[in-house]
Enzyme design. Structure first.
Site, PDB file in Angstrom:
ATOM      1  N   ARG H  90       0.823  -1.210   0.000  1.00 31.30           N
ATOM      2  CA  ARG H  90       0.000   0.000   0.000  1.00 31.30           C
ATOM      3  C   ARG H  90       0.862   1.268   0.000  1.00 31.30           C
ATOM      4  NH1 ARG H  90      -2.482  -3.859  -0.910  1.00 31.30           N
ATOM      5  NH2 ARG H  90      -4.663  -4.313  -0.437  1.00 31.30           N
ATOM      6  N   GLU H  93       1.877   1.736  -3.479  1.00 30.84           N
ATOM      7  CA  GLU H  93       0.733   2.249  -4.242  1.00 30.84           C
ATOM      8  C   GLU H  93       0.558   3.759  -4.018  1.00 30.84           C
ATOM      9  OE1 GLU H  93      -2.751  -0.316  -4.332  1.00 30.84           O
ATOM     10  OE2 GLU H  93      -3.980   1.421  -3.847  1.00 30.84           O
ATOM     11  N   SER H 116      14.825  15.160   2.491  1.00 33.73           N
ATOM     12  CA  SER H 116      15.865  14.194   2.831  1.00 33.73           C
ATOM     13  C   SER H 116      15.262  12.930   3.442  1.00 33.73           C
ATOM     14  CB  SER H 116      16.848  14.807   3.828  1.00 33.73           C
ATOM     15  OG  SER H 116      17.854  13.855   4.142  1.00 33.73           O
TER      16      SER H 116
END
Lengths: 149, 149, 149, 149, 149, 149, 149, 149, 149, 149
Positions: H90, H93, H116
């Site tokens: 996920r 995604e 960063s």
């Protein structure tokens, strides 16, 4: 002469500009499954000649475009694998999670062979549920045992 | 301490040498789905503590091995993608053929979102047929609409 | 409990140290095709119980090892794709050269569908030829038309 | 000047709009194999000068387009590997299942070498069968032993 | 029973501990090419029975190990592609730079076909040069024209 | 302004429509190797200014197109790796079979370093042979020892 | 009919030539999150009908273009993975470094399940800091436990 | 001497057999973030000498094992990409859906540079919610502008 | 007989248990660069016989292990590409950002050719800086012009 | 509105037809590094507004094209990885050979962290040498320690 891909794109454009839904189009094409018809319109299945004529009328396709819908397409609807779209990816995830389970249970029940993806049919329905409606999918594929020779 | 993979291998060995079937084992584990139980035994799902104890009795697992069955596994049952085994590949092929159709029809019915692969259940049955029995698969996943914020 | 891969390796060792050929072993297993039997011994097909017993006698396999030969294997004999071995690569090359031709001609003759790789059989023979003998391969797979639904 | 790919596309268009079949076109090109001719028209093999002229007449190709059909193409008909189209994929699956078997049996019969994919020919036929007709494929490739030096 | 890979590793160990060079070993094996012999010892080519016996004597191999050297190996000496080792990568780079040129010039001279990698031989020599010695490589492969059928 | 790729395509078109061969063109460009010149015309090497002018005259290139032939190209002639074209693939296969052998023998002779693919030259010739003519390839690359520092 | 990709490109052009910022555009579209709106304008989320109309006014989009913004896109904004752009790559790196930690801690707190990427929202803010301002990101996704069945 | 991977495995075993949680262990290690500590124990971050000693006491690690926890690991916790585990996927995604949005909005606010992933910290918390609790994640990374030179 | 990989692992273990640094070890090996020596100890470069003996004394290596350090290794230190470790990835990122710039500027200055990675040396130093110290890297590789022939 | 890629292509065309060098263009843009400027012109870095105006004058760019040069590009200059061009590949090879050495030595000197590729600068110079001039590259990147939290 349009390519199958151009026909697929045109169908999506015509559907949008005519305000049609896939189910509405499917009803106009014939008595078959809206899944089969949608897959054909998206370039993955074939229509019969008369189904293609019905589709052509509904969507304003030329004769040549309708003819292409009756030809075997070069199948494969996904350009990137794993699929990047979350809706389609979930099916890929199910295969990741349940792949070996499907193999174990289908072979236990049927013996050495496969579920055909060719002699195959499916349905998709809404399953009402108070906690939130569910997508209900039914698949049925002929079991094909490995031929012994 | 065994790894989950070692537990999965041991379960397959014990099942074979005790002459058990996945369905038989599932019956002994509890009233839940044999699919869920088989997936857990193959390293993709979890069992409850008491289910794991039942599995341990049936299959001769140690306490530590049973404990591992109650932990969230690192999911993903397939080592090569696309799957090389034909039975599993056919599901991959269905996704290739029907992926865009599933997206079109589920979104048409439910709006923008996905069928959950987490709030999900499935069944596999034999569908008798004179031309050859069929594998019948039923899936049900909660529809999850994209949250607007 | 040995894995299928260990059984495959043992069979290759036993074959070598007993000075057997694949054809010789096949004759001892049963009246079926040496191709089917060799594929089973290499971990890609199944033997019946009695065939496995015959194989076990010939090759000195244990009962457990014989039992594994009757189970559906996790198919896929090639670890790297494209295949690096030249003999196997030539088949990959044929698919590269003739893939679209096979599709065109099989669909022209049979309609929309596939040649089954499950309801399938094959033979390999030597074809004598003055310019150098040839490898003759015959394949026969059931045509499976796409189900309309 | 058209590219080979454009010639291939034009041929497919002309075939469709003239209502020709691959076998019909092959008959008009010459006495050679319809497989060889179809592969050439699909950009994978070459035609002789007179075969190309016959093809040009049948399909309305220009002189330049016919000339391109006599040149060695940049072979490789498949854009994605493994192939996504199910008909072509089944051949890939056969190679996955039988690859090591082919190697074992061809080397047992012929020694260390390969079946040529260059000095090679093939046929495809319909094999009538009451349980459903079958696709029958015959291949013949010269055995090439590794040169010792 | 050792695998081919284990034999290859043992040969490299024995060579090192006996202070042998590949050329020295090749001389002891027979009158053939040191390239062919080295490739066989590295698991990519076969030796004849008597060559294998000679190799066994020189390198202290068992009978079983010698026997494995006469068998067709599963060819493919590189585990990662493109090759990460700079010496081997330079050959890959030559193919990247000259691939289409080789195709153009070999087809111009010989017609449609390939240079065989099976009916093939090669030499490697030192070419003295005041600006720095050069690696001189000679290759010779039979031209194989595509069979027309 | 044309890209290098467009110049390469134009050269192939002009060559075809003027009925020229690569060797004929090379003769007209200068006294250098036809391999170097062909590689330059195919977008992988550079020509000097006067060589480019000669090429331009022979092939009807514009001044801008000729200028591009004198620039360092973005090298890499193969779009898919492993190469799908059988002629080019055979070189890839040689690297697969002989890669570790080349490393072993070149290092044995020269020490730790590589054969340069930059300070490199090659020839391709027909080698007449009663059993079928052969492709003879000669390569010569400067040995570069790893600098110690 | 424009494709979603063309609409995305047009939006970026219009934004640039009108001197707008993503936040400015978001304010004009509605009270929702600028992240959701920007993602929709970049082809990854949907707008409601009235939001799309507002976007169309601000950016000079046609009615058809606005309509496309209300449709579920084919999600996946990155063409190469791992991402080559350093800003986006850093998120990929976080997943590489913390992936197993996220799994361990979320499962420890919530049990077996996932953080939804669908029932999900996020914020991005500037966090002032004397050593250099920081990017502050807040994410909130519904925990979805695996359904037991 | 154990490898880092072996230390990571041992830690997971000890945690399980001692019935510890990651948060409990973190409390015993020091006042730092449980995320940082968990990541270190999973092989992705470093501990200080005294933190490592605390960890060693809690988990029964040897001195050598504790020392390894203070060394910079070879980072990268995921063996397959995209991740096959749904919880970790996920996050992948989210990067697919929001990647270009993150780039657009961070650059709009901060200019040309990156967030960063080194000067970075994060928190994970439970966010109670009547419709189902949510996973709340906070990230903060220093903005690094591209240096102009 | 140890493999090179085993020698590399042993060296890292010995270094750790003896409390040595790479620079300290390098000083003991000889007057050459600590970068070259470290690379050799990590399996990517060679040592001379006497350097290897010095290394063996410092690190407690056997004679056989020392001998392996003088042999050309199979180069390639990274198992996954792109590299997952952030420190190494940053060099990959520099190549992504500056690759075409390096090509443009080196060719502009030197003509058509490359910077040798074989006749090459490098240094790494700390560059003190009030805003935070910097890593300073110097590289020097011989320019190799493409040979014209 | 041009895309960044179109601007990059136009710049390369204009440079060629105006007979400019990258260094000459850089001098006209400003006092900054020719490497930074070349990278910006090749689509990987940004210019300030006044630098972009100078570039526009030198190269005949439109206002819109100049504006695009001031925007953060979607970084990543290489379309294929590993790079196929030999000049760029050598940097990839250095990373393959020295990757683990860089990690070992930078961490030994600086602790756990990375060399920034963002707060980074570099120079390229000709280093005269009687055996052949050398390419001298200097890099300087801020060391960033992992934040502890």
């Amino acid at each position: 002469m349009p390519t199958r891909e151009e026909v697929t794109n045109k169908i999506q454009d015509e559907k949008r500009s005519r305000g049609l839904s896939w189910n509405k189009i499917a009803e106009g094409i014939g008595p078959g499954s809206p899944i089969l018809y949608t897959a054909a319109l998206l370039g993955q299945m074939t229509l019969t000649k008369s189904e293609a004529e019905n589709a052509a009328k509904l969507l304003g396709l030329s004769e040549a475009e309708a003819a292409i819908l009756t030809e075997s397409p070069n199948r494969g609807s996904l350009t990137t694998l794993p699929p990047t779209d979350p809706l389609i990816y979930r099916f890929y995830e199910l295969m990741q999670t349940y792949g070996t389970t499907w193999k174990a249970l289908i072979e236990e029940e049927f013996g050495d062979g496969i579920m055909s993806a060719i002699d195959f049919e499916m349905q998709i329905e809404r399953e009402p549920n108070v906690k939130g409606d569910r997508v209900k999918i039914g698949m049925s594929g002929k079991f094909l045992p490995y031929k012994r020779y």
